[in-house]
Design a protein around this motif. Structure first.
Motif, mmCIF file in Angstrom:
data_model
loop_
_atom_site.group_PDB
_atom_site.id
_atom_site.type_symbol
_atom_site.label_atom_id
_atom_site.label_comp_id
_atom_site.label_asym_id
_atom_site.label_seq_id
_atom_site.Cartn_x
_atom_site.Cartn_y
_atom_site.Cartn_z
ATOM 1 N N GLN A 194 11.092 85.456 29.774
ATOM 2 C CA GLN A 194 9.762 84.995 29.361
ATOM 3 C C GLN A 194 8.828 86.166 29.077
ATOM 4 O O GLN A 194 8.058 86.130 28.109
ATOM 5 N N SER A 195 8.884 87.204 29.898
ATOM 6 C CA SER A 195 8.008 88.365 29.707
ATOM 7 C C SER A 195 8.341 89.099 28.412
ATOM 8 O O SER A 195 7.445 89.524 27.678
ATOM 9 N N ILE A 196 9.623 89.237 28.134
ATOM 10 C CA ILE A 196 10.034 89.901 26.890
ATOM 11 C C ILE A 196 9.636 89.056 25.691
ATOM 12 O O ILE A 196 9.081 89.570 24.713
ATOM 13 N N ASP A 197 9.882 87.745 25.770
ATOM 14 C CA ASP A 197 9.481 86.859 24.672
ATOM 15 C C ASP A 197 7.974 86.909 24.440
ATOM 16 O O ASP A 197 7.520 86.963 23.296
ATOM 17 N N HIS A 241 13.506 93.915 18.033
ATOM 18 C CA HIS A 241 12.815 93.182 19.088
ATOM 19 C C HIS A 241 13.532 91.859 19.366
ATOM 20 O O HIS A 241 13.710 91.476 20.525
ATOM 21 N N LEU A 242 13.934 91.181 18.308
ATOM 22 C CA LEU A 242 14.668 89.927 18.470
ATOM 23 C C LEU A 242 15.972 90.162 19.222
ATOM 24 O O LEU A 242 16.378 89.335 20.057
ATOM 25 N N ALA A 243 16.616 91.292 18.968
ATOM 26 C CA ALA A 243 17.880 91.612 19.641
ATOM 27 C C ALA A 243 17.671 91.844 21.138
ATOM 28 O O ALA A 243 18.481 91.392 21.958
ATOM 29 N N ILE A 244 16.599 92.524 21.501
ATOM 30 C CA ILE A 244 16.311 92.754 22.925
ATOM 31 C C ILE A 244 16.020 91.424 23.616
ATOM 32 O O ILE A 244 16.535 91.151 24.702
ATOM 33 N N ALA A 245 15.212 90.597 22.992
ATOM 34 C CA ALA A 245 14.883 89.292 23.571
ATOM 35 C C ALA A 245 16.143 88.439 23.709
ATOM 36 O O ALA A 245 16.341 87.763 24.731
ATOM 37 N N GLU A 303 2.459 95.033 29.674
ATOM 38 C CA GLU A 303 3.652 94.236 29.425
ATOM 39 C C GLU A 303 4.912 95.081 29.600
ATOM 40 O O GLU A 303 5.903 94.620 30.164
ATOM 41 N N HIS A 304 4.870 96.314 29.146
ATOM 42 C CA HIS A 304 6.010 97.222 29.317
ATOM 43 C C HIS A 304 6.288 97.459 30.796
ATOM 44 O O HIS A 304 7.440 97.406 31.235
ATOM 45 N N ARG A 305 5.247 97.750 31.562
ATOM 46 C CA ARG A 305 5.407 97.975 33.004
ATOM 47 C C ARG A 305 5.966 96.737 33.692
ATOM 48 O O ARG A 305 6.804 96.838 34.589
ATOM 49 N N GLN A 306 5.498 95.557 33.273
ATOM 50 C CA GLN A 306 5.954 94.317 33.889
ATOM 51 C C GLN A 306 7.466 94.131 33.695
ATOM 52 O O GLN A 306 8.174 93.781 34.640
ATOM 53 N N VAL A 307 7.948 94.370 32.505
ATOM 54 C CA VAL A 307 9.386 94.207 32.250
ATOM 55 C C VAL A 307 10.190 95.212 33.078
ATOM 56 O O VAL A 307 11.213 94.853 33.666
ATOM 57 N N ILE A 308 9.734 96.444 33.155
ATOM 58 C CA ILE A 308 10.428 97.429 33.982
ATOM 59 C C ILE A 308 10.438 96.979 35.444
ATOM 60 O O ILE A 308 11.459 97.076 36.123
#
Length: 120
Positions: free
Chosen positions: A52-55, A68-72, A19-24
């Motif tokens: 969507q990926s971050i959520d 986490h909520l702040a990043i989303a 998931e981390h790689r996907q967001v990057i």
């Protein structure tokens, strides 16, 4: 490129790492799309995918963490700003800032709680 995945970012959890790689990867896709003047449809889909990926990644958190909520929320604001035609919504500095926050999240938050990552 906004960021490059490095094994030092690994948190030792295959799902979280993917998931981390996907967001990057999506952040890099948006950066390239901005540079080449991609059509609005491409930009819209990439920004939707980012939000969507971050959520989805943070949906595993129980209870939700404020950082986490702040990043989303930042990713959703970026999408909404782009949709509304806000000038400079996709400035590179905005993407870099989001990437920095994401990388900080990877390094600080995930390694300590791998069992939560498997629950979702």
């Amino acid at each position: 490129m906004i960021a490059i995945w490095d094994t030092r970012f690994s948190v030792g959890n295959a799902l979280a790492d993917a998931e981390h790689r996907q967001v990057i990867s999506i952040l890099n896709e948006i950066d390239v799309a901005c540079r080449v003047g991609a059509p609005p449809e491409v930009m819209g889909k990439a920004l939707e995918s980012l939000a969507q990926s971050i959520d989805a990644h943070f949906a595993h958190d129980t209870p939700p963490r404020s950082d986490h909520l702040a990043i989303a929320a930042s990713a959703r604001r970026l999408l909404e700003a782009w949709r509304s035609g806000t000038p400079n919504a996709l400035e590179r500095r905005v993407l870099v800032n989001l990437a920095r926050r994401w990388i900080d999240h990877m390094g600080r938050q995930e390694a300590a709680q791998p069992s939560q990552r498997m629950a979702g």
